[in-house]
Write a protein that holds these residues in place. Structure first.
Motif, PDB file in Angstrom:
ATOM      1  N   ASN B 405       0.834  -1.189   0.000  1.00 31.30           N
ATOM      2  CA  ASN B 405       0.000   0.000   0.000  1.00 31.30           C
ATOM      3  C   ASN B 405       0.871   1.243   0.000  1.00 31.30           C
ATOM      4  N   ALA B 406       0.515   2.154  -0.871  1.00 35.40           N
ATOM      5  CA  ALA B 406       1.322   3.352  -1.019  1.00 35.40           C
ATOM      6  C   ALA B 406       0.457   4.597  -0.896  1.00 35.40           C
ATOM      7  N   VAL B 407       1.045   5.616  -0.295  1.00 37.63           N
ATOM      8  CA  VAL B 407       0.395   6.928  -0.200  1.00 37.63           C
ATOM      9  C   VAL B 407       1.457   7.981  -0.490  1.00 37.63           C
ATOM     10  N   VAL B 408       1.108   8.935  -1.338  1.00 36.00           N
ATOM     11  CA  VAL B 408       2.031  10.034  -1.620  1.00 36.00           C
ATOM     12  C   VAL B 408       1.390  11.342  -1.171  1.00 36.00           C
ATOM     13  N   ILE B 409       2.147  12.113  -0.416  1.00 43.29           N
ATOM     14  CA  ILE B 409       1.711  13.471  -0.074  1.00 43.29           C
ATOM     15  C   ILE B 409       2.545  14.418  -0.925  1.00 43.29           C
ATOM     16  N   ALA B 410       1.887  15.348  -1.584  1.00 44.35           N
ATOM     17  CA  ALA B 410       2.616  16.218  -2.513  1.00 44.35           C
ATOM     18  C   ALA B 410       2.066  17.636  -2.470  1.00 44.35           C
ATOM     19  N   ARG B 411       2.948  18.551  -2.770  1.00 41.26           N
ATOM     20  CA  ARG B 411       2.521  19.940  -2.912  1.00 41.26           C
ATOM     21  C   ARG B 411       3.476  20.643  -3.858  1.00 41.26           C
ATOM     22  N   ASP B 412       2.936  21.519  -4.687  1.00 41.79           N
ATOM     23  CA  ASP B 412       3.754  22.262  -5.663  1.00 41.79           C
ATOM     24  C   ASP B 412       4.632  21.316  -6.483  1.00 41.79           C
ATOM     25  N   PHE B 413       4.041  20.267  -6.989  1.00 42.83           N
ATOM     26  CA  PHE B 413       4.753  19.300  -7.837  1.00 42.83           C
ATOM     27  C   PHE B 413       5.996  18.731  -7.161  1.00 42.83           C
ATOM     28  N   LYS B 414       5.877  18.468  -5.890  1.00 42.07           N
ATOM     29  CA  LYS B 414       6.993  17.920  -5.130  1.00 42.07           C
ATOM     30  C   LYS B 414       6.447  16.863  -4.186  1.00 42.07           C
ATOM     31  N   SER B 415       7.041  15.681  -4.206  1.00 44.02           N
ATOM     32  CA  SER B 415       6.622  14.671  -3.239  1.00 44.02           C
ATOM     33  C   SER B 415       7.163  15.079  -1.876  1.00 44.02           C
ATOM     34  N   VAL B 416       6.279  15.127  -0.894  1.00 45.31           N
ATOM     35  CA  VAL B 416       6.677  15.507   0.462  1.00 45.31           C
ATOM     36  C   VAL B 416       6.921  14.242   1.286  1.00 45.31           C
ATOM     37  N   ALA B 417       6.127  13.211   1.005  1.00 49.29           N
ATOM     38  CA  ALA B 417       6.280  11.930   1.704  1.00 49.29           C
ATOM     39  C   ALA B 417       5.780  10.822   0.791  1.00 49.29           C
ATOM     40  N   ALA B 419       4.866   6.942   1.267  1.00 56.90           N
ATOM     41  CA  ALA B 419       4.722   5.740   2.097  1.00 56.90           C
ATOM     42  C   ALA B 419       4.499   4.575   1.150  1.00 56.90           C
ATOM     43  N   GLN B 420       5.177   3.457   1.390  1.00 55.35           N
ATOM     44  CA  GLN B 420       4.986   2.318   0.489  1.00 55.35           C
ATOM     45  C   GLN B 420       5.367   1.022   1.177  1.00 55.35           C
ATOM     46  N   GLY B 421       4.967  -0.076   0.544  1.00 55.67           N
ATOM     47  CA  GLY B 421       5.277  -1.390   1.101  1.00 55.67           C
ATOM     48  C   GLY B 421       4.510  -1.658   2.380  1.00 55.67           C
ATOM     49  N   GLN B 422       3.471  -0.869   2.635  1.00 54.53           N
ATOM     50  CA  GLN B 422       2.646  -1.092   3.817  1.00 54.53           C
ATOM     51  C   GLN B 422       1.628  -2.187   3.507  1.00 54.53           C
ATOM     52  N   THR B 423       1.127  -2.832   4.550  1.00 53.74           N
ATOM     53  CA  THR B 423       0.191  -3.924   4.313  1.00 53.74           C
ATOM     54  C   THR B 423      -1.263  -3.532   4.559  1.00 53.74           C
ATOM     55  N   ASN B 424      -1.504  -2.262   4.890  1.00 55.80           N
ATOM     56  CA  ASN B 424      -2.880  -1.770   4.851  1.00 55.80           C
ATOM     57  C   ASN B 424      -2.865  -0.274   4.586  1.00 55.80           C
ATOM     58  N   ALA B 425      -3.989   0.218   4.058  1.00 55.05           N
ATOM     59  CA  ALA B 425      -4.035   1.600   3.578  1.00 55.05           C
ATOM     60  C   ALA B 425      -3.900   2.609   4.713  1.00 55.05           C
ATOM     61  N   LEU B 426      -4.485   2.297   5.868  1.00 57.22           N
ATOM     62  CA  LEU B 426      -4.405   3.239   6.985  1.00 57.22           C
ATOM     63  C   LEU B 426      -2.951   3.422   7.436  1.00 57.22           C
ATOM     64  N   SER B 427      -2.206   2.326   7.513  1.00 63.20           N
ATOM     65  CA  SER B 427      -0.784   2.428   7.863  1.00 63.20           C
ATOM     66  C   SER B 427      -0.055   3.345   6.905  1.00 63.20           C
ATOM     67  N   ALA B 428      -0.381   3.207   5.628  1.00 59.59           N
ATOM     68  CA  ALA B 428       0.299   4.026   4.619  1.00 59.59           C
ATOM     69  C   ALA B 428      -0.035   5.499   4.823  1.00 59.59           C
ATOM     70  N   VAL B 429      -1.323   5.789   5.088  1.00 56.67           N
ATOM     71  CA  VAL B 429      -1.737   7.175   5.328  1.00 56.67           C
ATOM     72  C   VAL B 429      -0.981   7.731   6.538  1.00 56.67           C
ATOM     73  N   GLU B 430      -0.959   6.947   7.607  1.00 57.98           N
ATOM     74  CA  GLU B 430      -0.330   7.427   8.848  1.00 57.98           C
ATOM     75  C   GLU B 430       1.177   7.602   8.692  1.00 57.98           C
ATOM     76  N   TRP B 431       1.811   6.642   8.015  1.00 49.25           N
ATOM     77  CA  TRP B 431       3.267   6.749   7.812  1.00 49.25           C
ATOM     78  C   TRP B 431       3.579   8.031   7.050  1.00 49.25           C
ATOM     79  N   ALA B 432       2.820   8.270   5.983  1.00 51.91           N
ATOM     80  CA  ALA B 432       3.093   9.437   5.136  1.00 51.91           C
ATOM     81  C   ALA B 432       2.897  10.730   5.921  1.00 51.91           C
ATOM     82  N   LEU B 433       1.825  10.776   6.713  1.00 52.41           N
ATOM     83  CA  LEU B 433       1.557  12.005   7.480  1.00 52.41           C
ATOM     84  C   LEU B 433       2.625  12.226   8.541  1.00 52.41           C
ATOM     85  N   ASN B 434       3.024  11.160   9.216  1.00 51.74           N
ATOM     86  CA  ASN B 434       4.105  11.280  10.204  1.00 51.74           C
ATOM     87  C   ASN B 434       5.367  11.804   9.552  1.00 51.74           C
TER      88      ASN B 434
END
Lengths: 501, 501
Positions: B405-417, B419-434
């Protein structure tokens, strides 16, 4: 007009019956050579010797009795074209309607030959040439290469004959490919890598609904069956593979692996299979939802009851006992995969990995790494206990199957945290420790790749890890060992890296 | 004794010179048929017509003039065995020393044929049979299938002739394989999947030092070269592929992708390539160490200077300007890959994915998903701005290449975080936000798979995300939308899942 068949087969099973039918029920004239002729003759079936049929000159040895103009003219004849028929009659070409030819598989020749010369001397020339001629002329010729087609072929229409021709060209292509590979080996290299897969079925889709996907049969497959629930999807196959890979590491004890998105999210050993299952499940209950669960032993009723109460998608196990099967029978949502190949044999299976990239096709051996006692070293002053070493070996086997960078924290043969898919080792260490909370206390920590910096050790110490197991090999190894020694934590280096991209 | 060559070639380039040499310098007698005979005759080279040579009966059409006992006896003759030589003399077999045969490639036949019958009528039978006979008898026969071998072949010893035989069997195997596939298509399916790769080279090792690895040439490769530094390793190829996949998504703007362990750890667009590079690098400087960096445009001196000052392992780009090459010339640690295929064409390349498992070989189309405006929907009351939508599309393209499971946080055409290789979507969201810390403020959040529960939205809200982009399709979609609406956050559903296992 009497129909005519040319027969020369290596695989003689069922031939006598078939030939008898051809002659007696379908009014065929049979032309045969070599031992096929002898066999039919001795079975008192009417058969003409090919040398006699074609007035062979005797220039060639008996194996090549059929390589002459009479035979090829008869096999290539366009007997469905009336204009050409006249010409054929004028030349007295004796047209064929059927070609029944198969040859000794080259795999068998390779196995049975003592040297290359012998192997090469057994390469078939005549049979292949006749098969190819017959298959090319499939509109007029029924080409049979396989005994399973004997009776279907008798009633084959144009379409059926085309399918038989496909089978013939598949045979000649595969035959020459294997010869090519074997001869190439003699030149000291294997310059070609060939895969030829027979399609088993198209799948609903590939990894995602917009990707087409299919599954093919290979010559390095295990025997398995789906005994409950729907067909396995593309992703199911990936997950089942990972689940089985993991339990096969522990095939002689009770082991359970839970896989989600092809990644382990819980692995454990137990005194009973049920104990192993609950331990594995505890590692990450959230991810285990809709997961694939692998078992190293026969699934019993106790385990089945719990699986039934969970949202489990696929289960893979060597077997299921009667009570378990009974319990699952009402649950059409759960797919049960039964392995008919033992997990021990599964481990021995050498599957290559192929990765097609626009930069070339990469081929590698599967990662079958085992710990090597010559490289396995306790490098710290603090020495681990026997139990800790056992947990370390367990964690090492699990982390091998997680995606790089991966770190597994384990205790009492139970994965407490599995960090994976990280892009640096420190992140993996930190993720695992965060996830483990107080579960990391006195546990072991295994990393798939070497720990590059002291930070990794400091984090482990803060998590109260008692033993670290990692490949070693960093230029900073000595610094890491000093930190371990200062804080009284033990470390093992294995010398074996287990990247898994 | 005069030597004898049988010649029948489709590719006539260089033949006249070669034949002249055979006759004049090497004292060969040439036997040829069809248009090869005509060509040599018209070039005033001494040549015997095959029909005349073998007293062909005229049963077969001219294409098959060589399918007779005289020719096959001559090609299969074991002329190096003295005992057999006597027998050959007794039978007046005219032995051959060389076979020069090539046939019209089946790919060409397919392209030029109007229908299947025409295609099939052009399948070669005689040439293949002669090639196979010659190759089988390679100890006595030099088999030439390719004009590049004309002069090497003249001095070939046993080993050289074996290599030529390998080439001949490779040709016949590939020829029949293609026929098989094309005929199979006529039966409405493609029952076989065949890959035949020519080895480019053995690599030092595969993914890990204990795994053997090699790279093979495929027919779906791009053109590229390594213009600085050492050879690419197995893992380099994997990383370069990912880096290029990513920048090819943004081939018409300045894009930089940084890859570590085949996973993106920084992707950005910029007004200049240098700006894109620094933005991408900022996302995860730690992981970027020893990373692979991909560029969508020509690398200039400004970028080169910075790359040189970093521990970068591999760079891949469409080109490098002179100054940049000059700057790299002192740096033997950095591998520079130059793409000679445009990124636009790279995107069009349809590479299949093959995954060999013990449960079967899985084959799927590469994930070439594009956003579909019919499925792309703003599902919330809050509507995103044009800038936010552009960032969302950017993030969507990046998350497609991260591992599920992967989540990308981005702003102004730049990846900020990422998250990948997670085994559930919530983990990916939380990892990326952290990971993003305050970088998530007013940024977009993209998920590769649908968000399954309200928790994901609550987390995003706490991270002050302004727009979520995700496939949608959960049974809880409506609940998620209600939470979004309650807290004034916008959400887009795309209808496209991008699992990447």
């Amino acid at each position: 007009m009497k129909r005519r068949a040319f027969i020369s087969v290596y695989d003689k099973v069922g031939l006598i019956d078939f030939a008898k039918n051809l002659v007696e029920k379908f009014d065929y004239e049979i032309v045969a050579g070599g031992d096929t002729y002898e066999l039919l003759k001795s079975a008192e079936i009417e058969v003409i010797n090919v040398a006699e049929f074609s007035n062979a000159s005797g220039l060639l040895s008996k194996d090549f009795d059929a390589v002459n103009e009479t035979i090829f003219a008869g096999i290539l004849a366009n007997s469905s074209d009336t204009r050409e028929l006249n010409e054929l009659e004028r030349l007295a070409v004796k047209a064929f309607d059927m070609v029944v030819v198969n040859i000794c598989p080259f795999e068998k020749i390779v196995l049975e030959s003592n040297d290359v010369s012998e192997m090469i001397s057994k390469i078939d020339v005549a049979g292949v040439a006749i098969l190819r001629a017959g298959a090319k002329n499939y509109k007029n010729i029924t080409v049979i290469t396989d005994k399973v087609d004997y009776y279907v072929a008798l009633n084959a229409n144009d379409f059926g004959r085309l399918k038989l021709a496909v089978k013939a060209f598949n045979l000649t292509a595969a035959y020459d490919r294997l010869i090519c590979s074997k001869l190439a080996e003699q030149t000291g290299e294997k310059p070609f890598k060939t895969f030829n897969f027979e399609k088993l079925k198209d799948m609903k889709y590939g990894e995602n609904p917009h990707q087409k996907g299919a599954i093919y049969k290979t010559d390095r497959m295990i025997d398995y069956e789906v005994i409950n629930g729907k067909e396995l999807t593309f992703n199911d196959i990936l997950n089942v593979t990972e689940a089985t890979n993991l339990v096969s590491e522990f095939y002689d004890v009770n082991c359970v692996s839970i896989i989600r998105h092809t990644k382990p999210c819980g692995v454990a050993l137990g005194r009973s299979l049920y104990e192993a299952y609950t331990k594995a499940f505890d590692c990450d209950p959230v991810s285990s939802f809709y997961g694939t669960v692998g078992f190293s032993k026969t699934v019993d009723a106790e385990v089945a009851k719990h699986l039934n109460s969970m949202a489990v998608e696929v289960v893979v196990a060597p077997d299921y006992d009667e009570q378990a099967i009974e319990l699952f029978s009402d649950n059409s949502e759960i797919k049960l995969v039964k392995l008919n190949t033992s997990l021990k044999d599964y481990r021995r299976l050498t599957v290559e990995e192929v990765i097609l990239t626009p930069f070339g096709a990469l081929v590698q051996d599967r990662n079958n790494s085992e710990l090597d006692k010559d490289m396995f070293k306790v490098v710290t002053r603090e020495k681990p206990t026997a139990e800790q070493i056992e947990d370390a070996i367990f964690a090492w086997k699990v982390v091998k199957h997680a995606k790089t960078n991966a770190v597994v924290i384990a205790r009492d043969f139970k994965s407490v945290a599995i960090a994976q898919g990280q892009t640096n080792a420190l992140s993996a260490v930190e993720w695992a420790l965060n996830y483990a909370c107080d579960g990391s206390k006195e546990a072991v920590l295994a990393s798939d790749s070497f720990l590059p910096a002291e930070d990794c050790i400091y984090s482990a110490i803060q998590g109260r890890i008692s033993l670290i197991i990692q490949p070693g090999g960093s230029i900073k190894d000595q610094n890491l060992i000093e930190v371990c020694d200062k804080y009284g934590i033990a470390m093992i280096t294995t010398g074996i890296r287990n990247y898994r991209q």
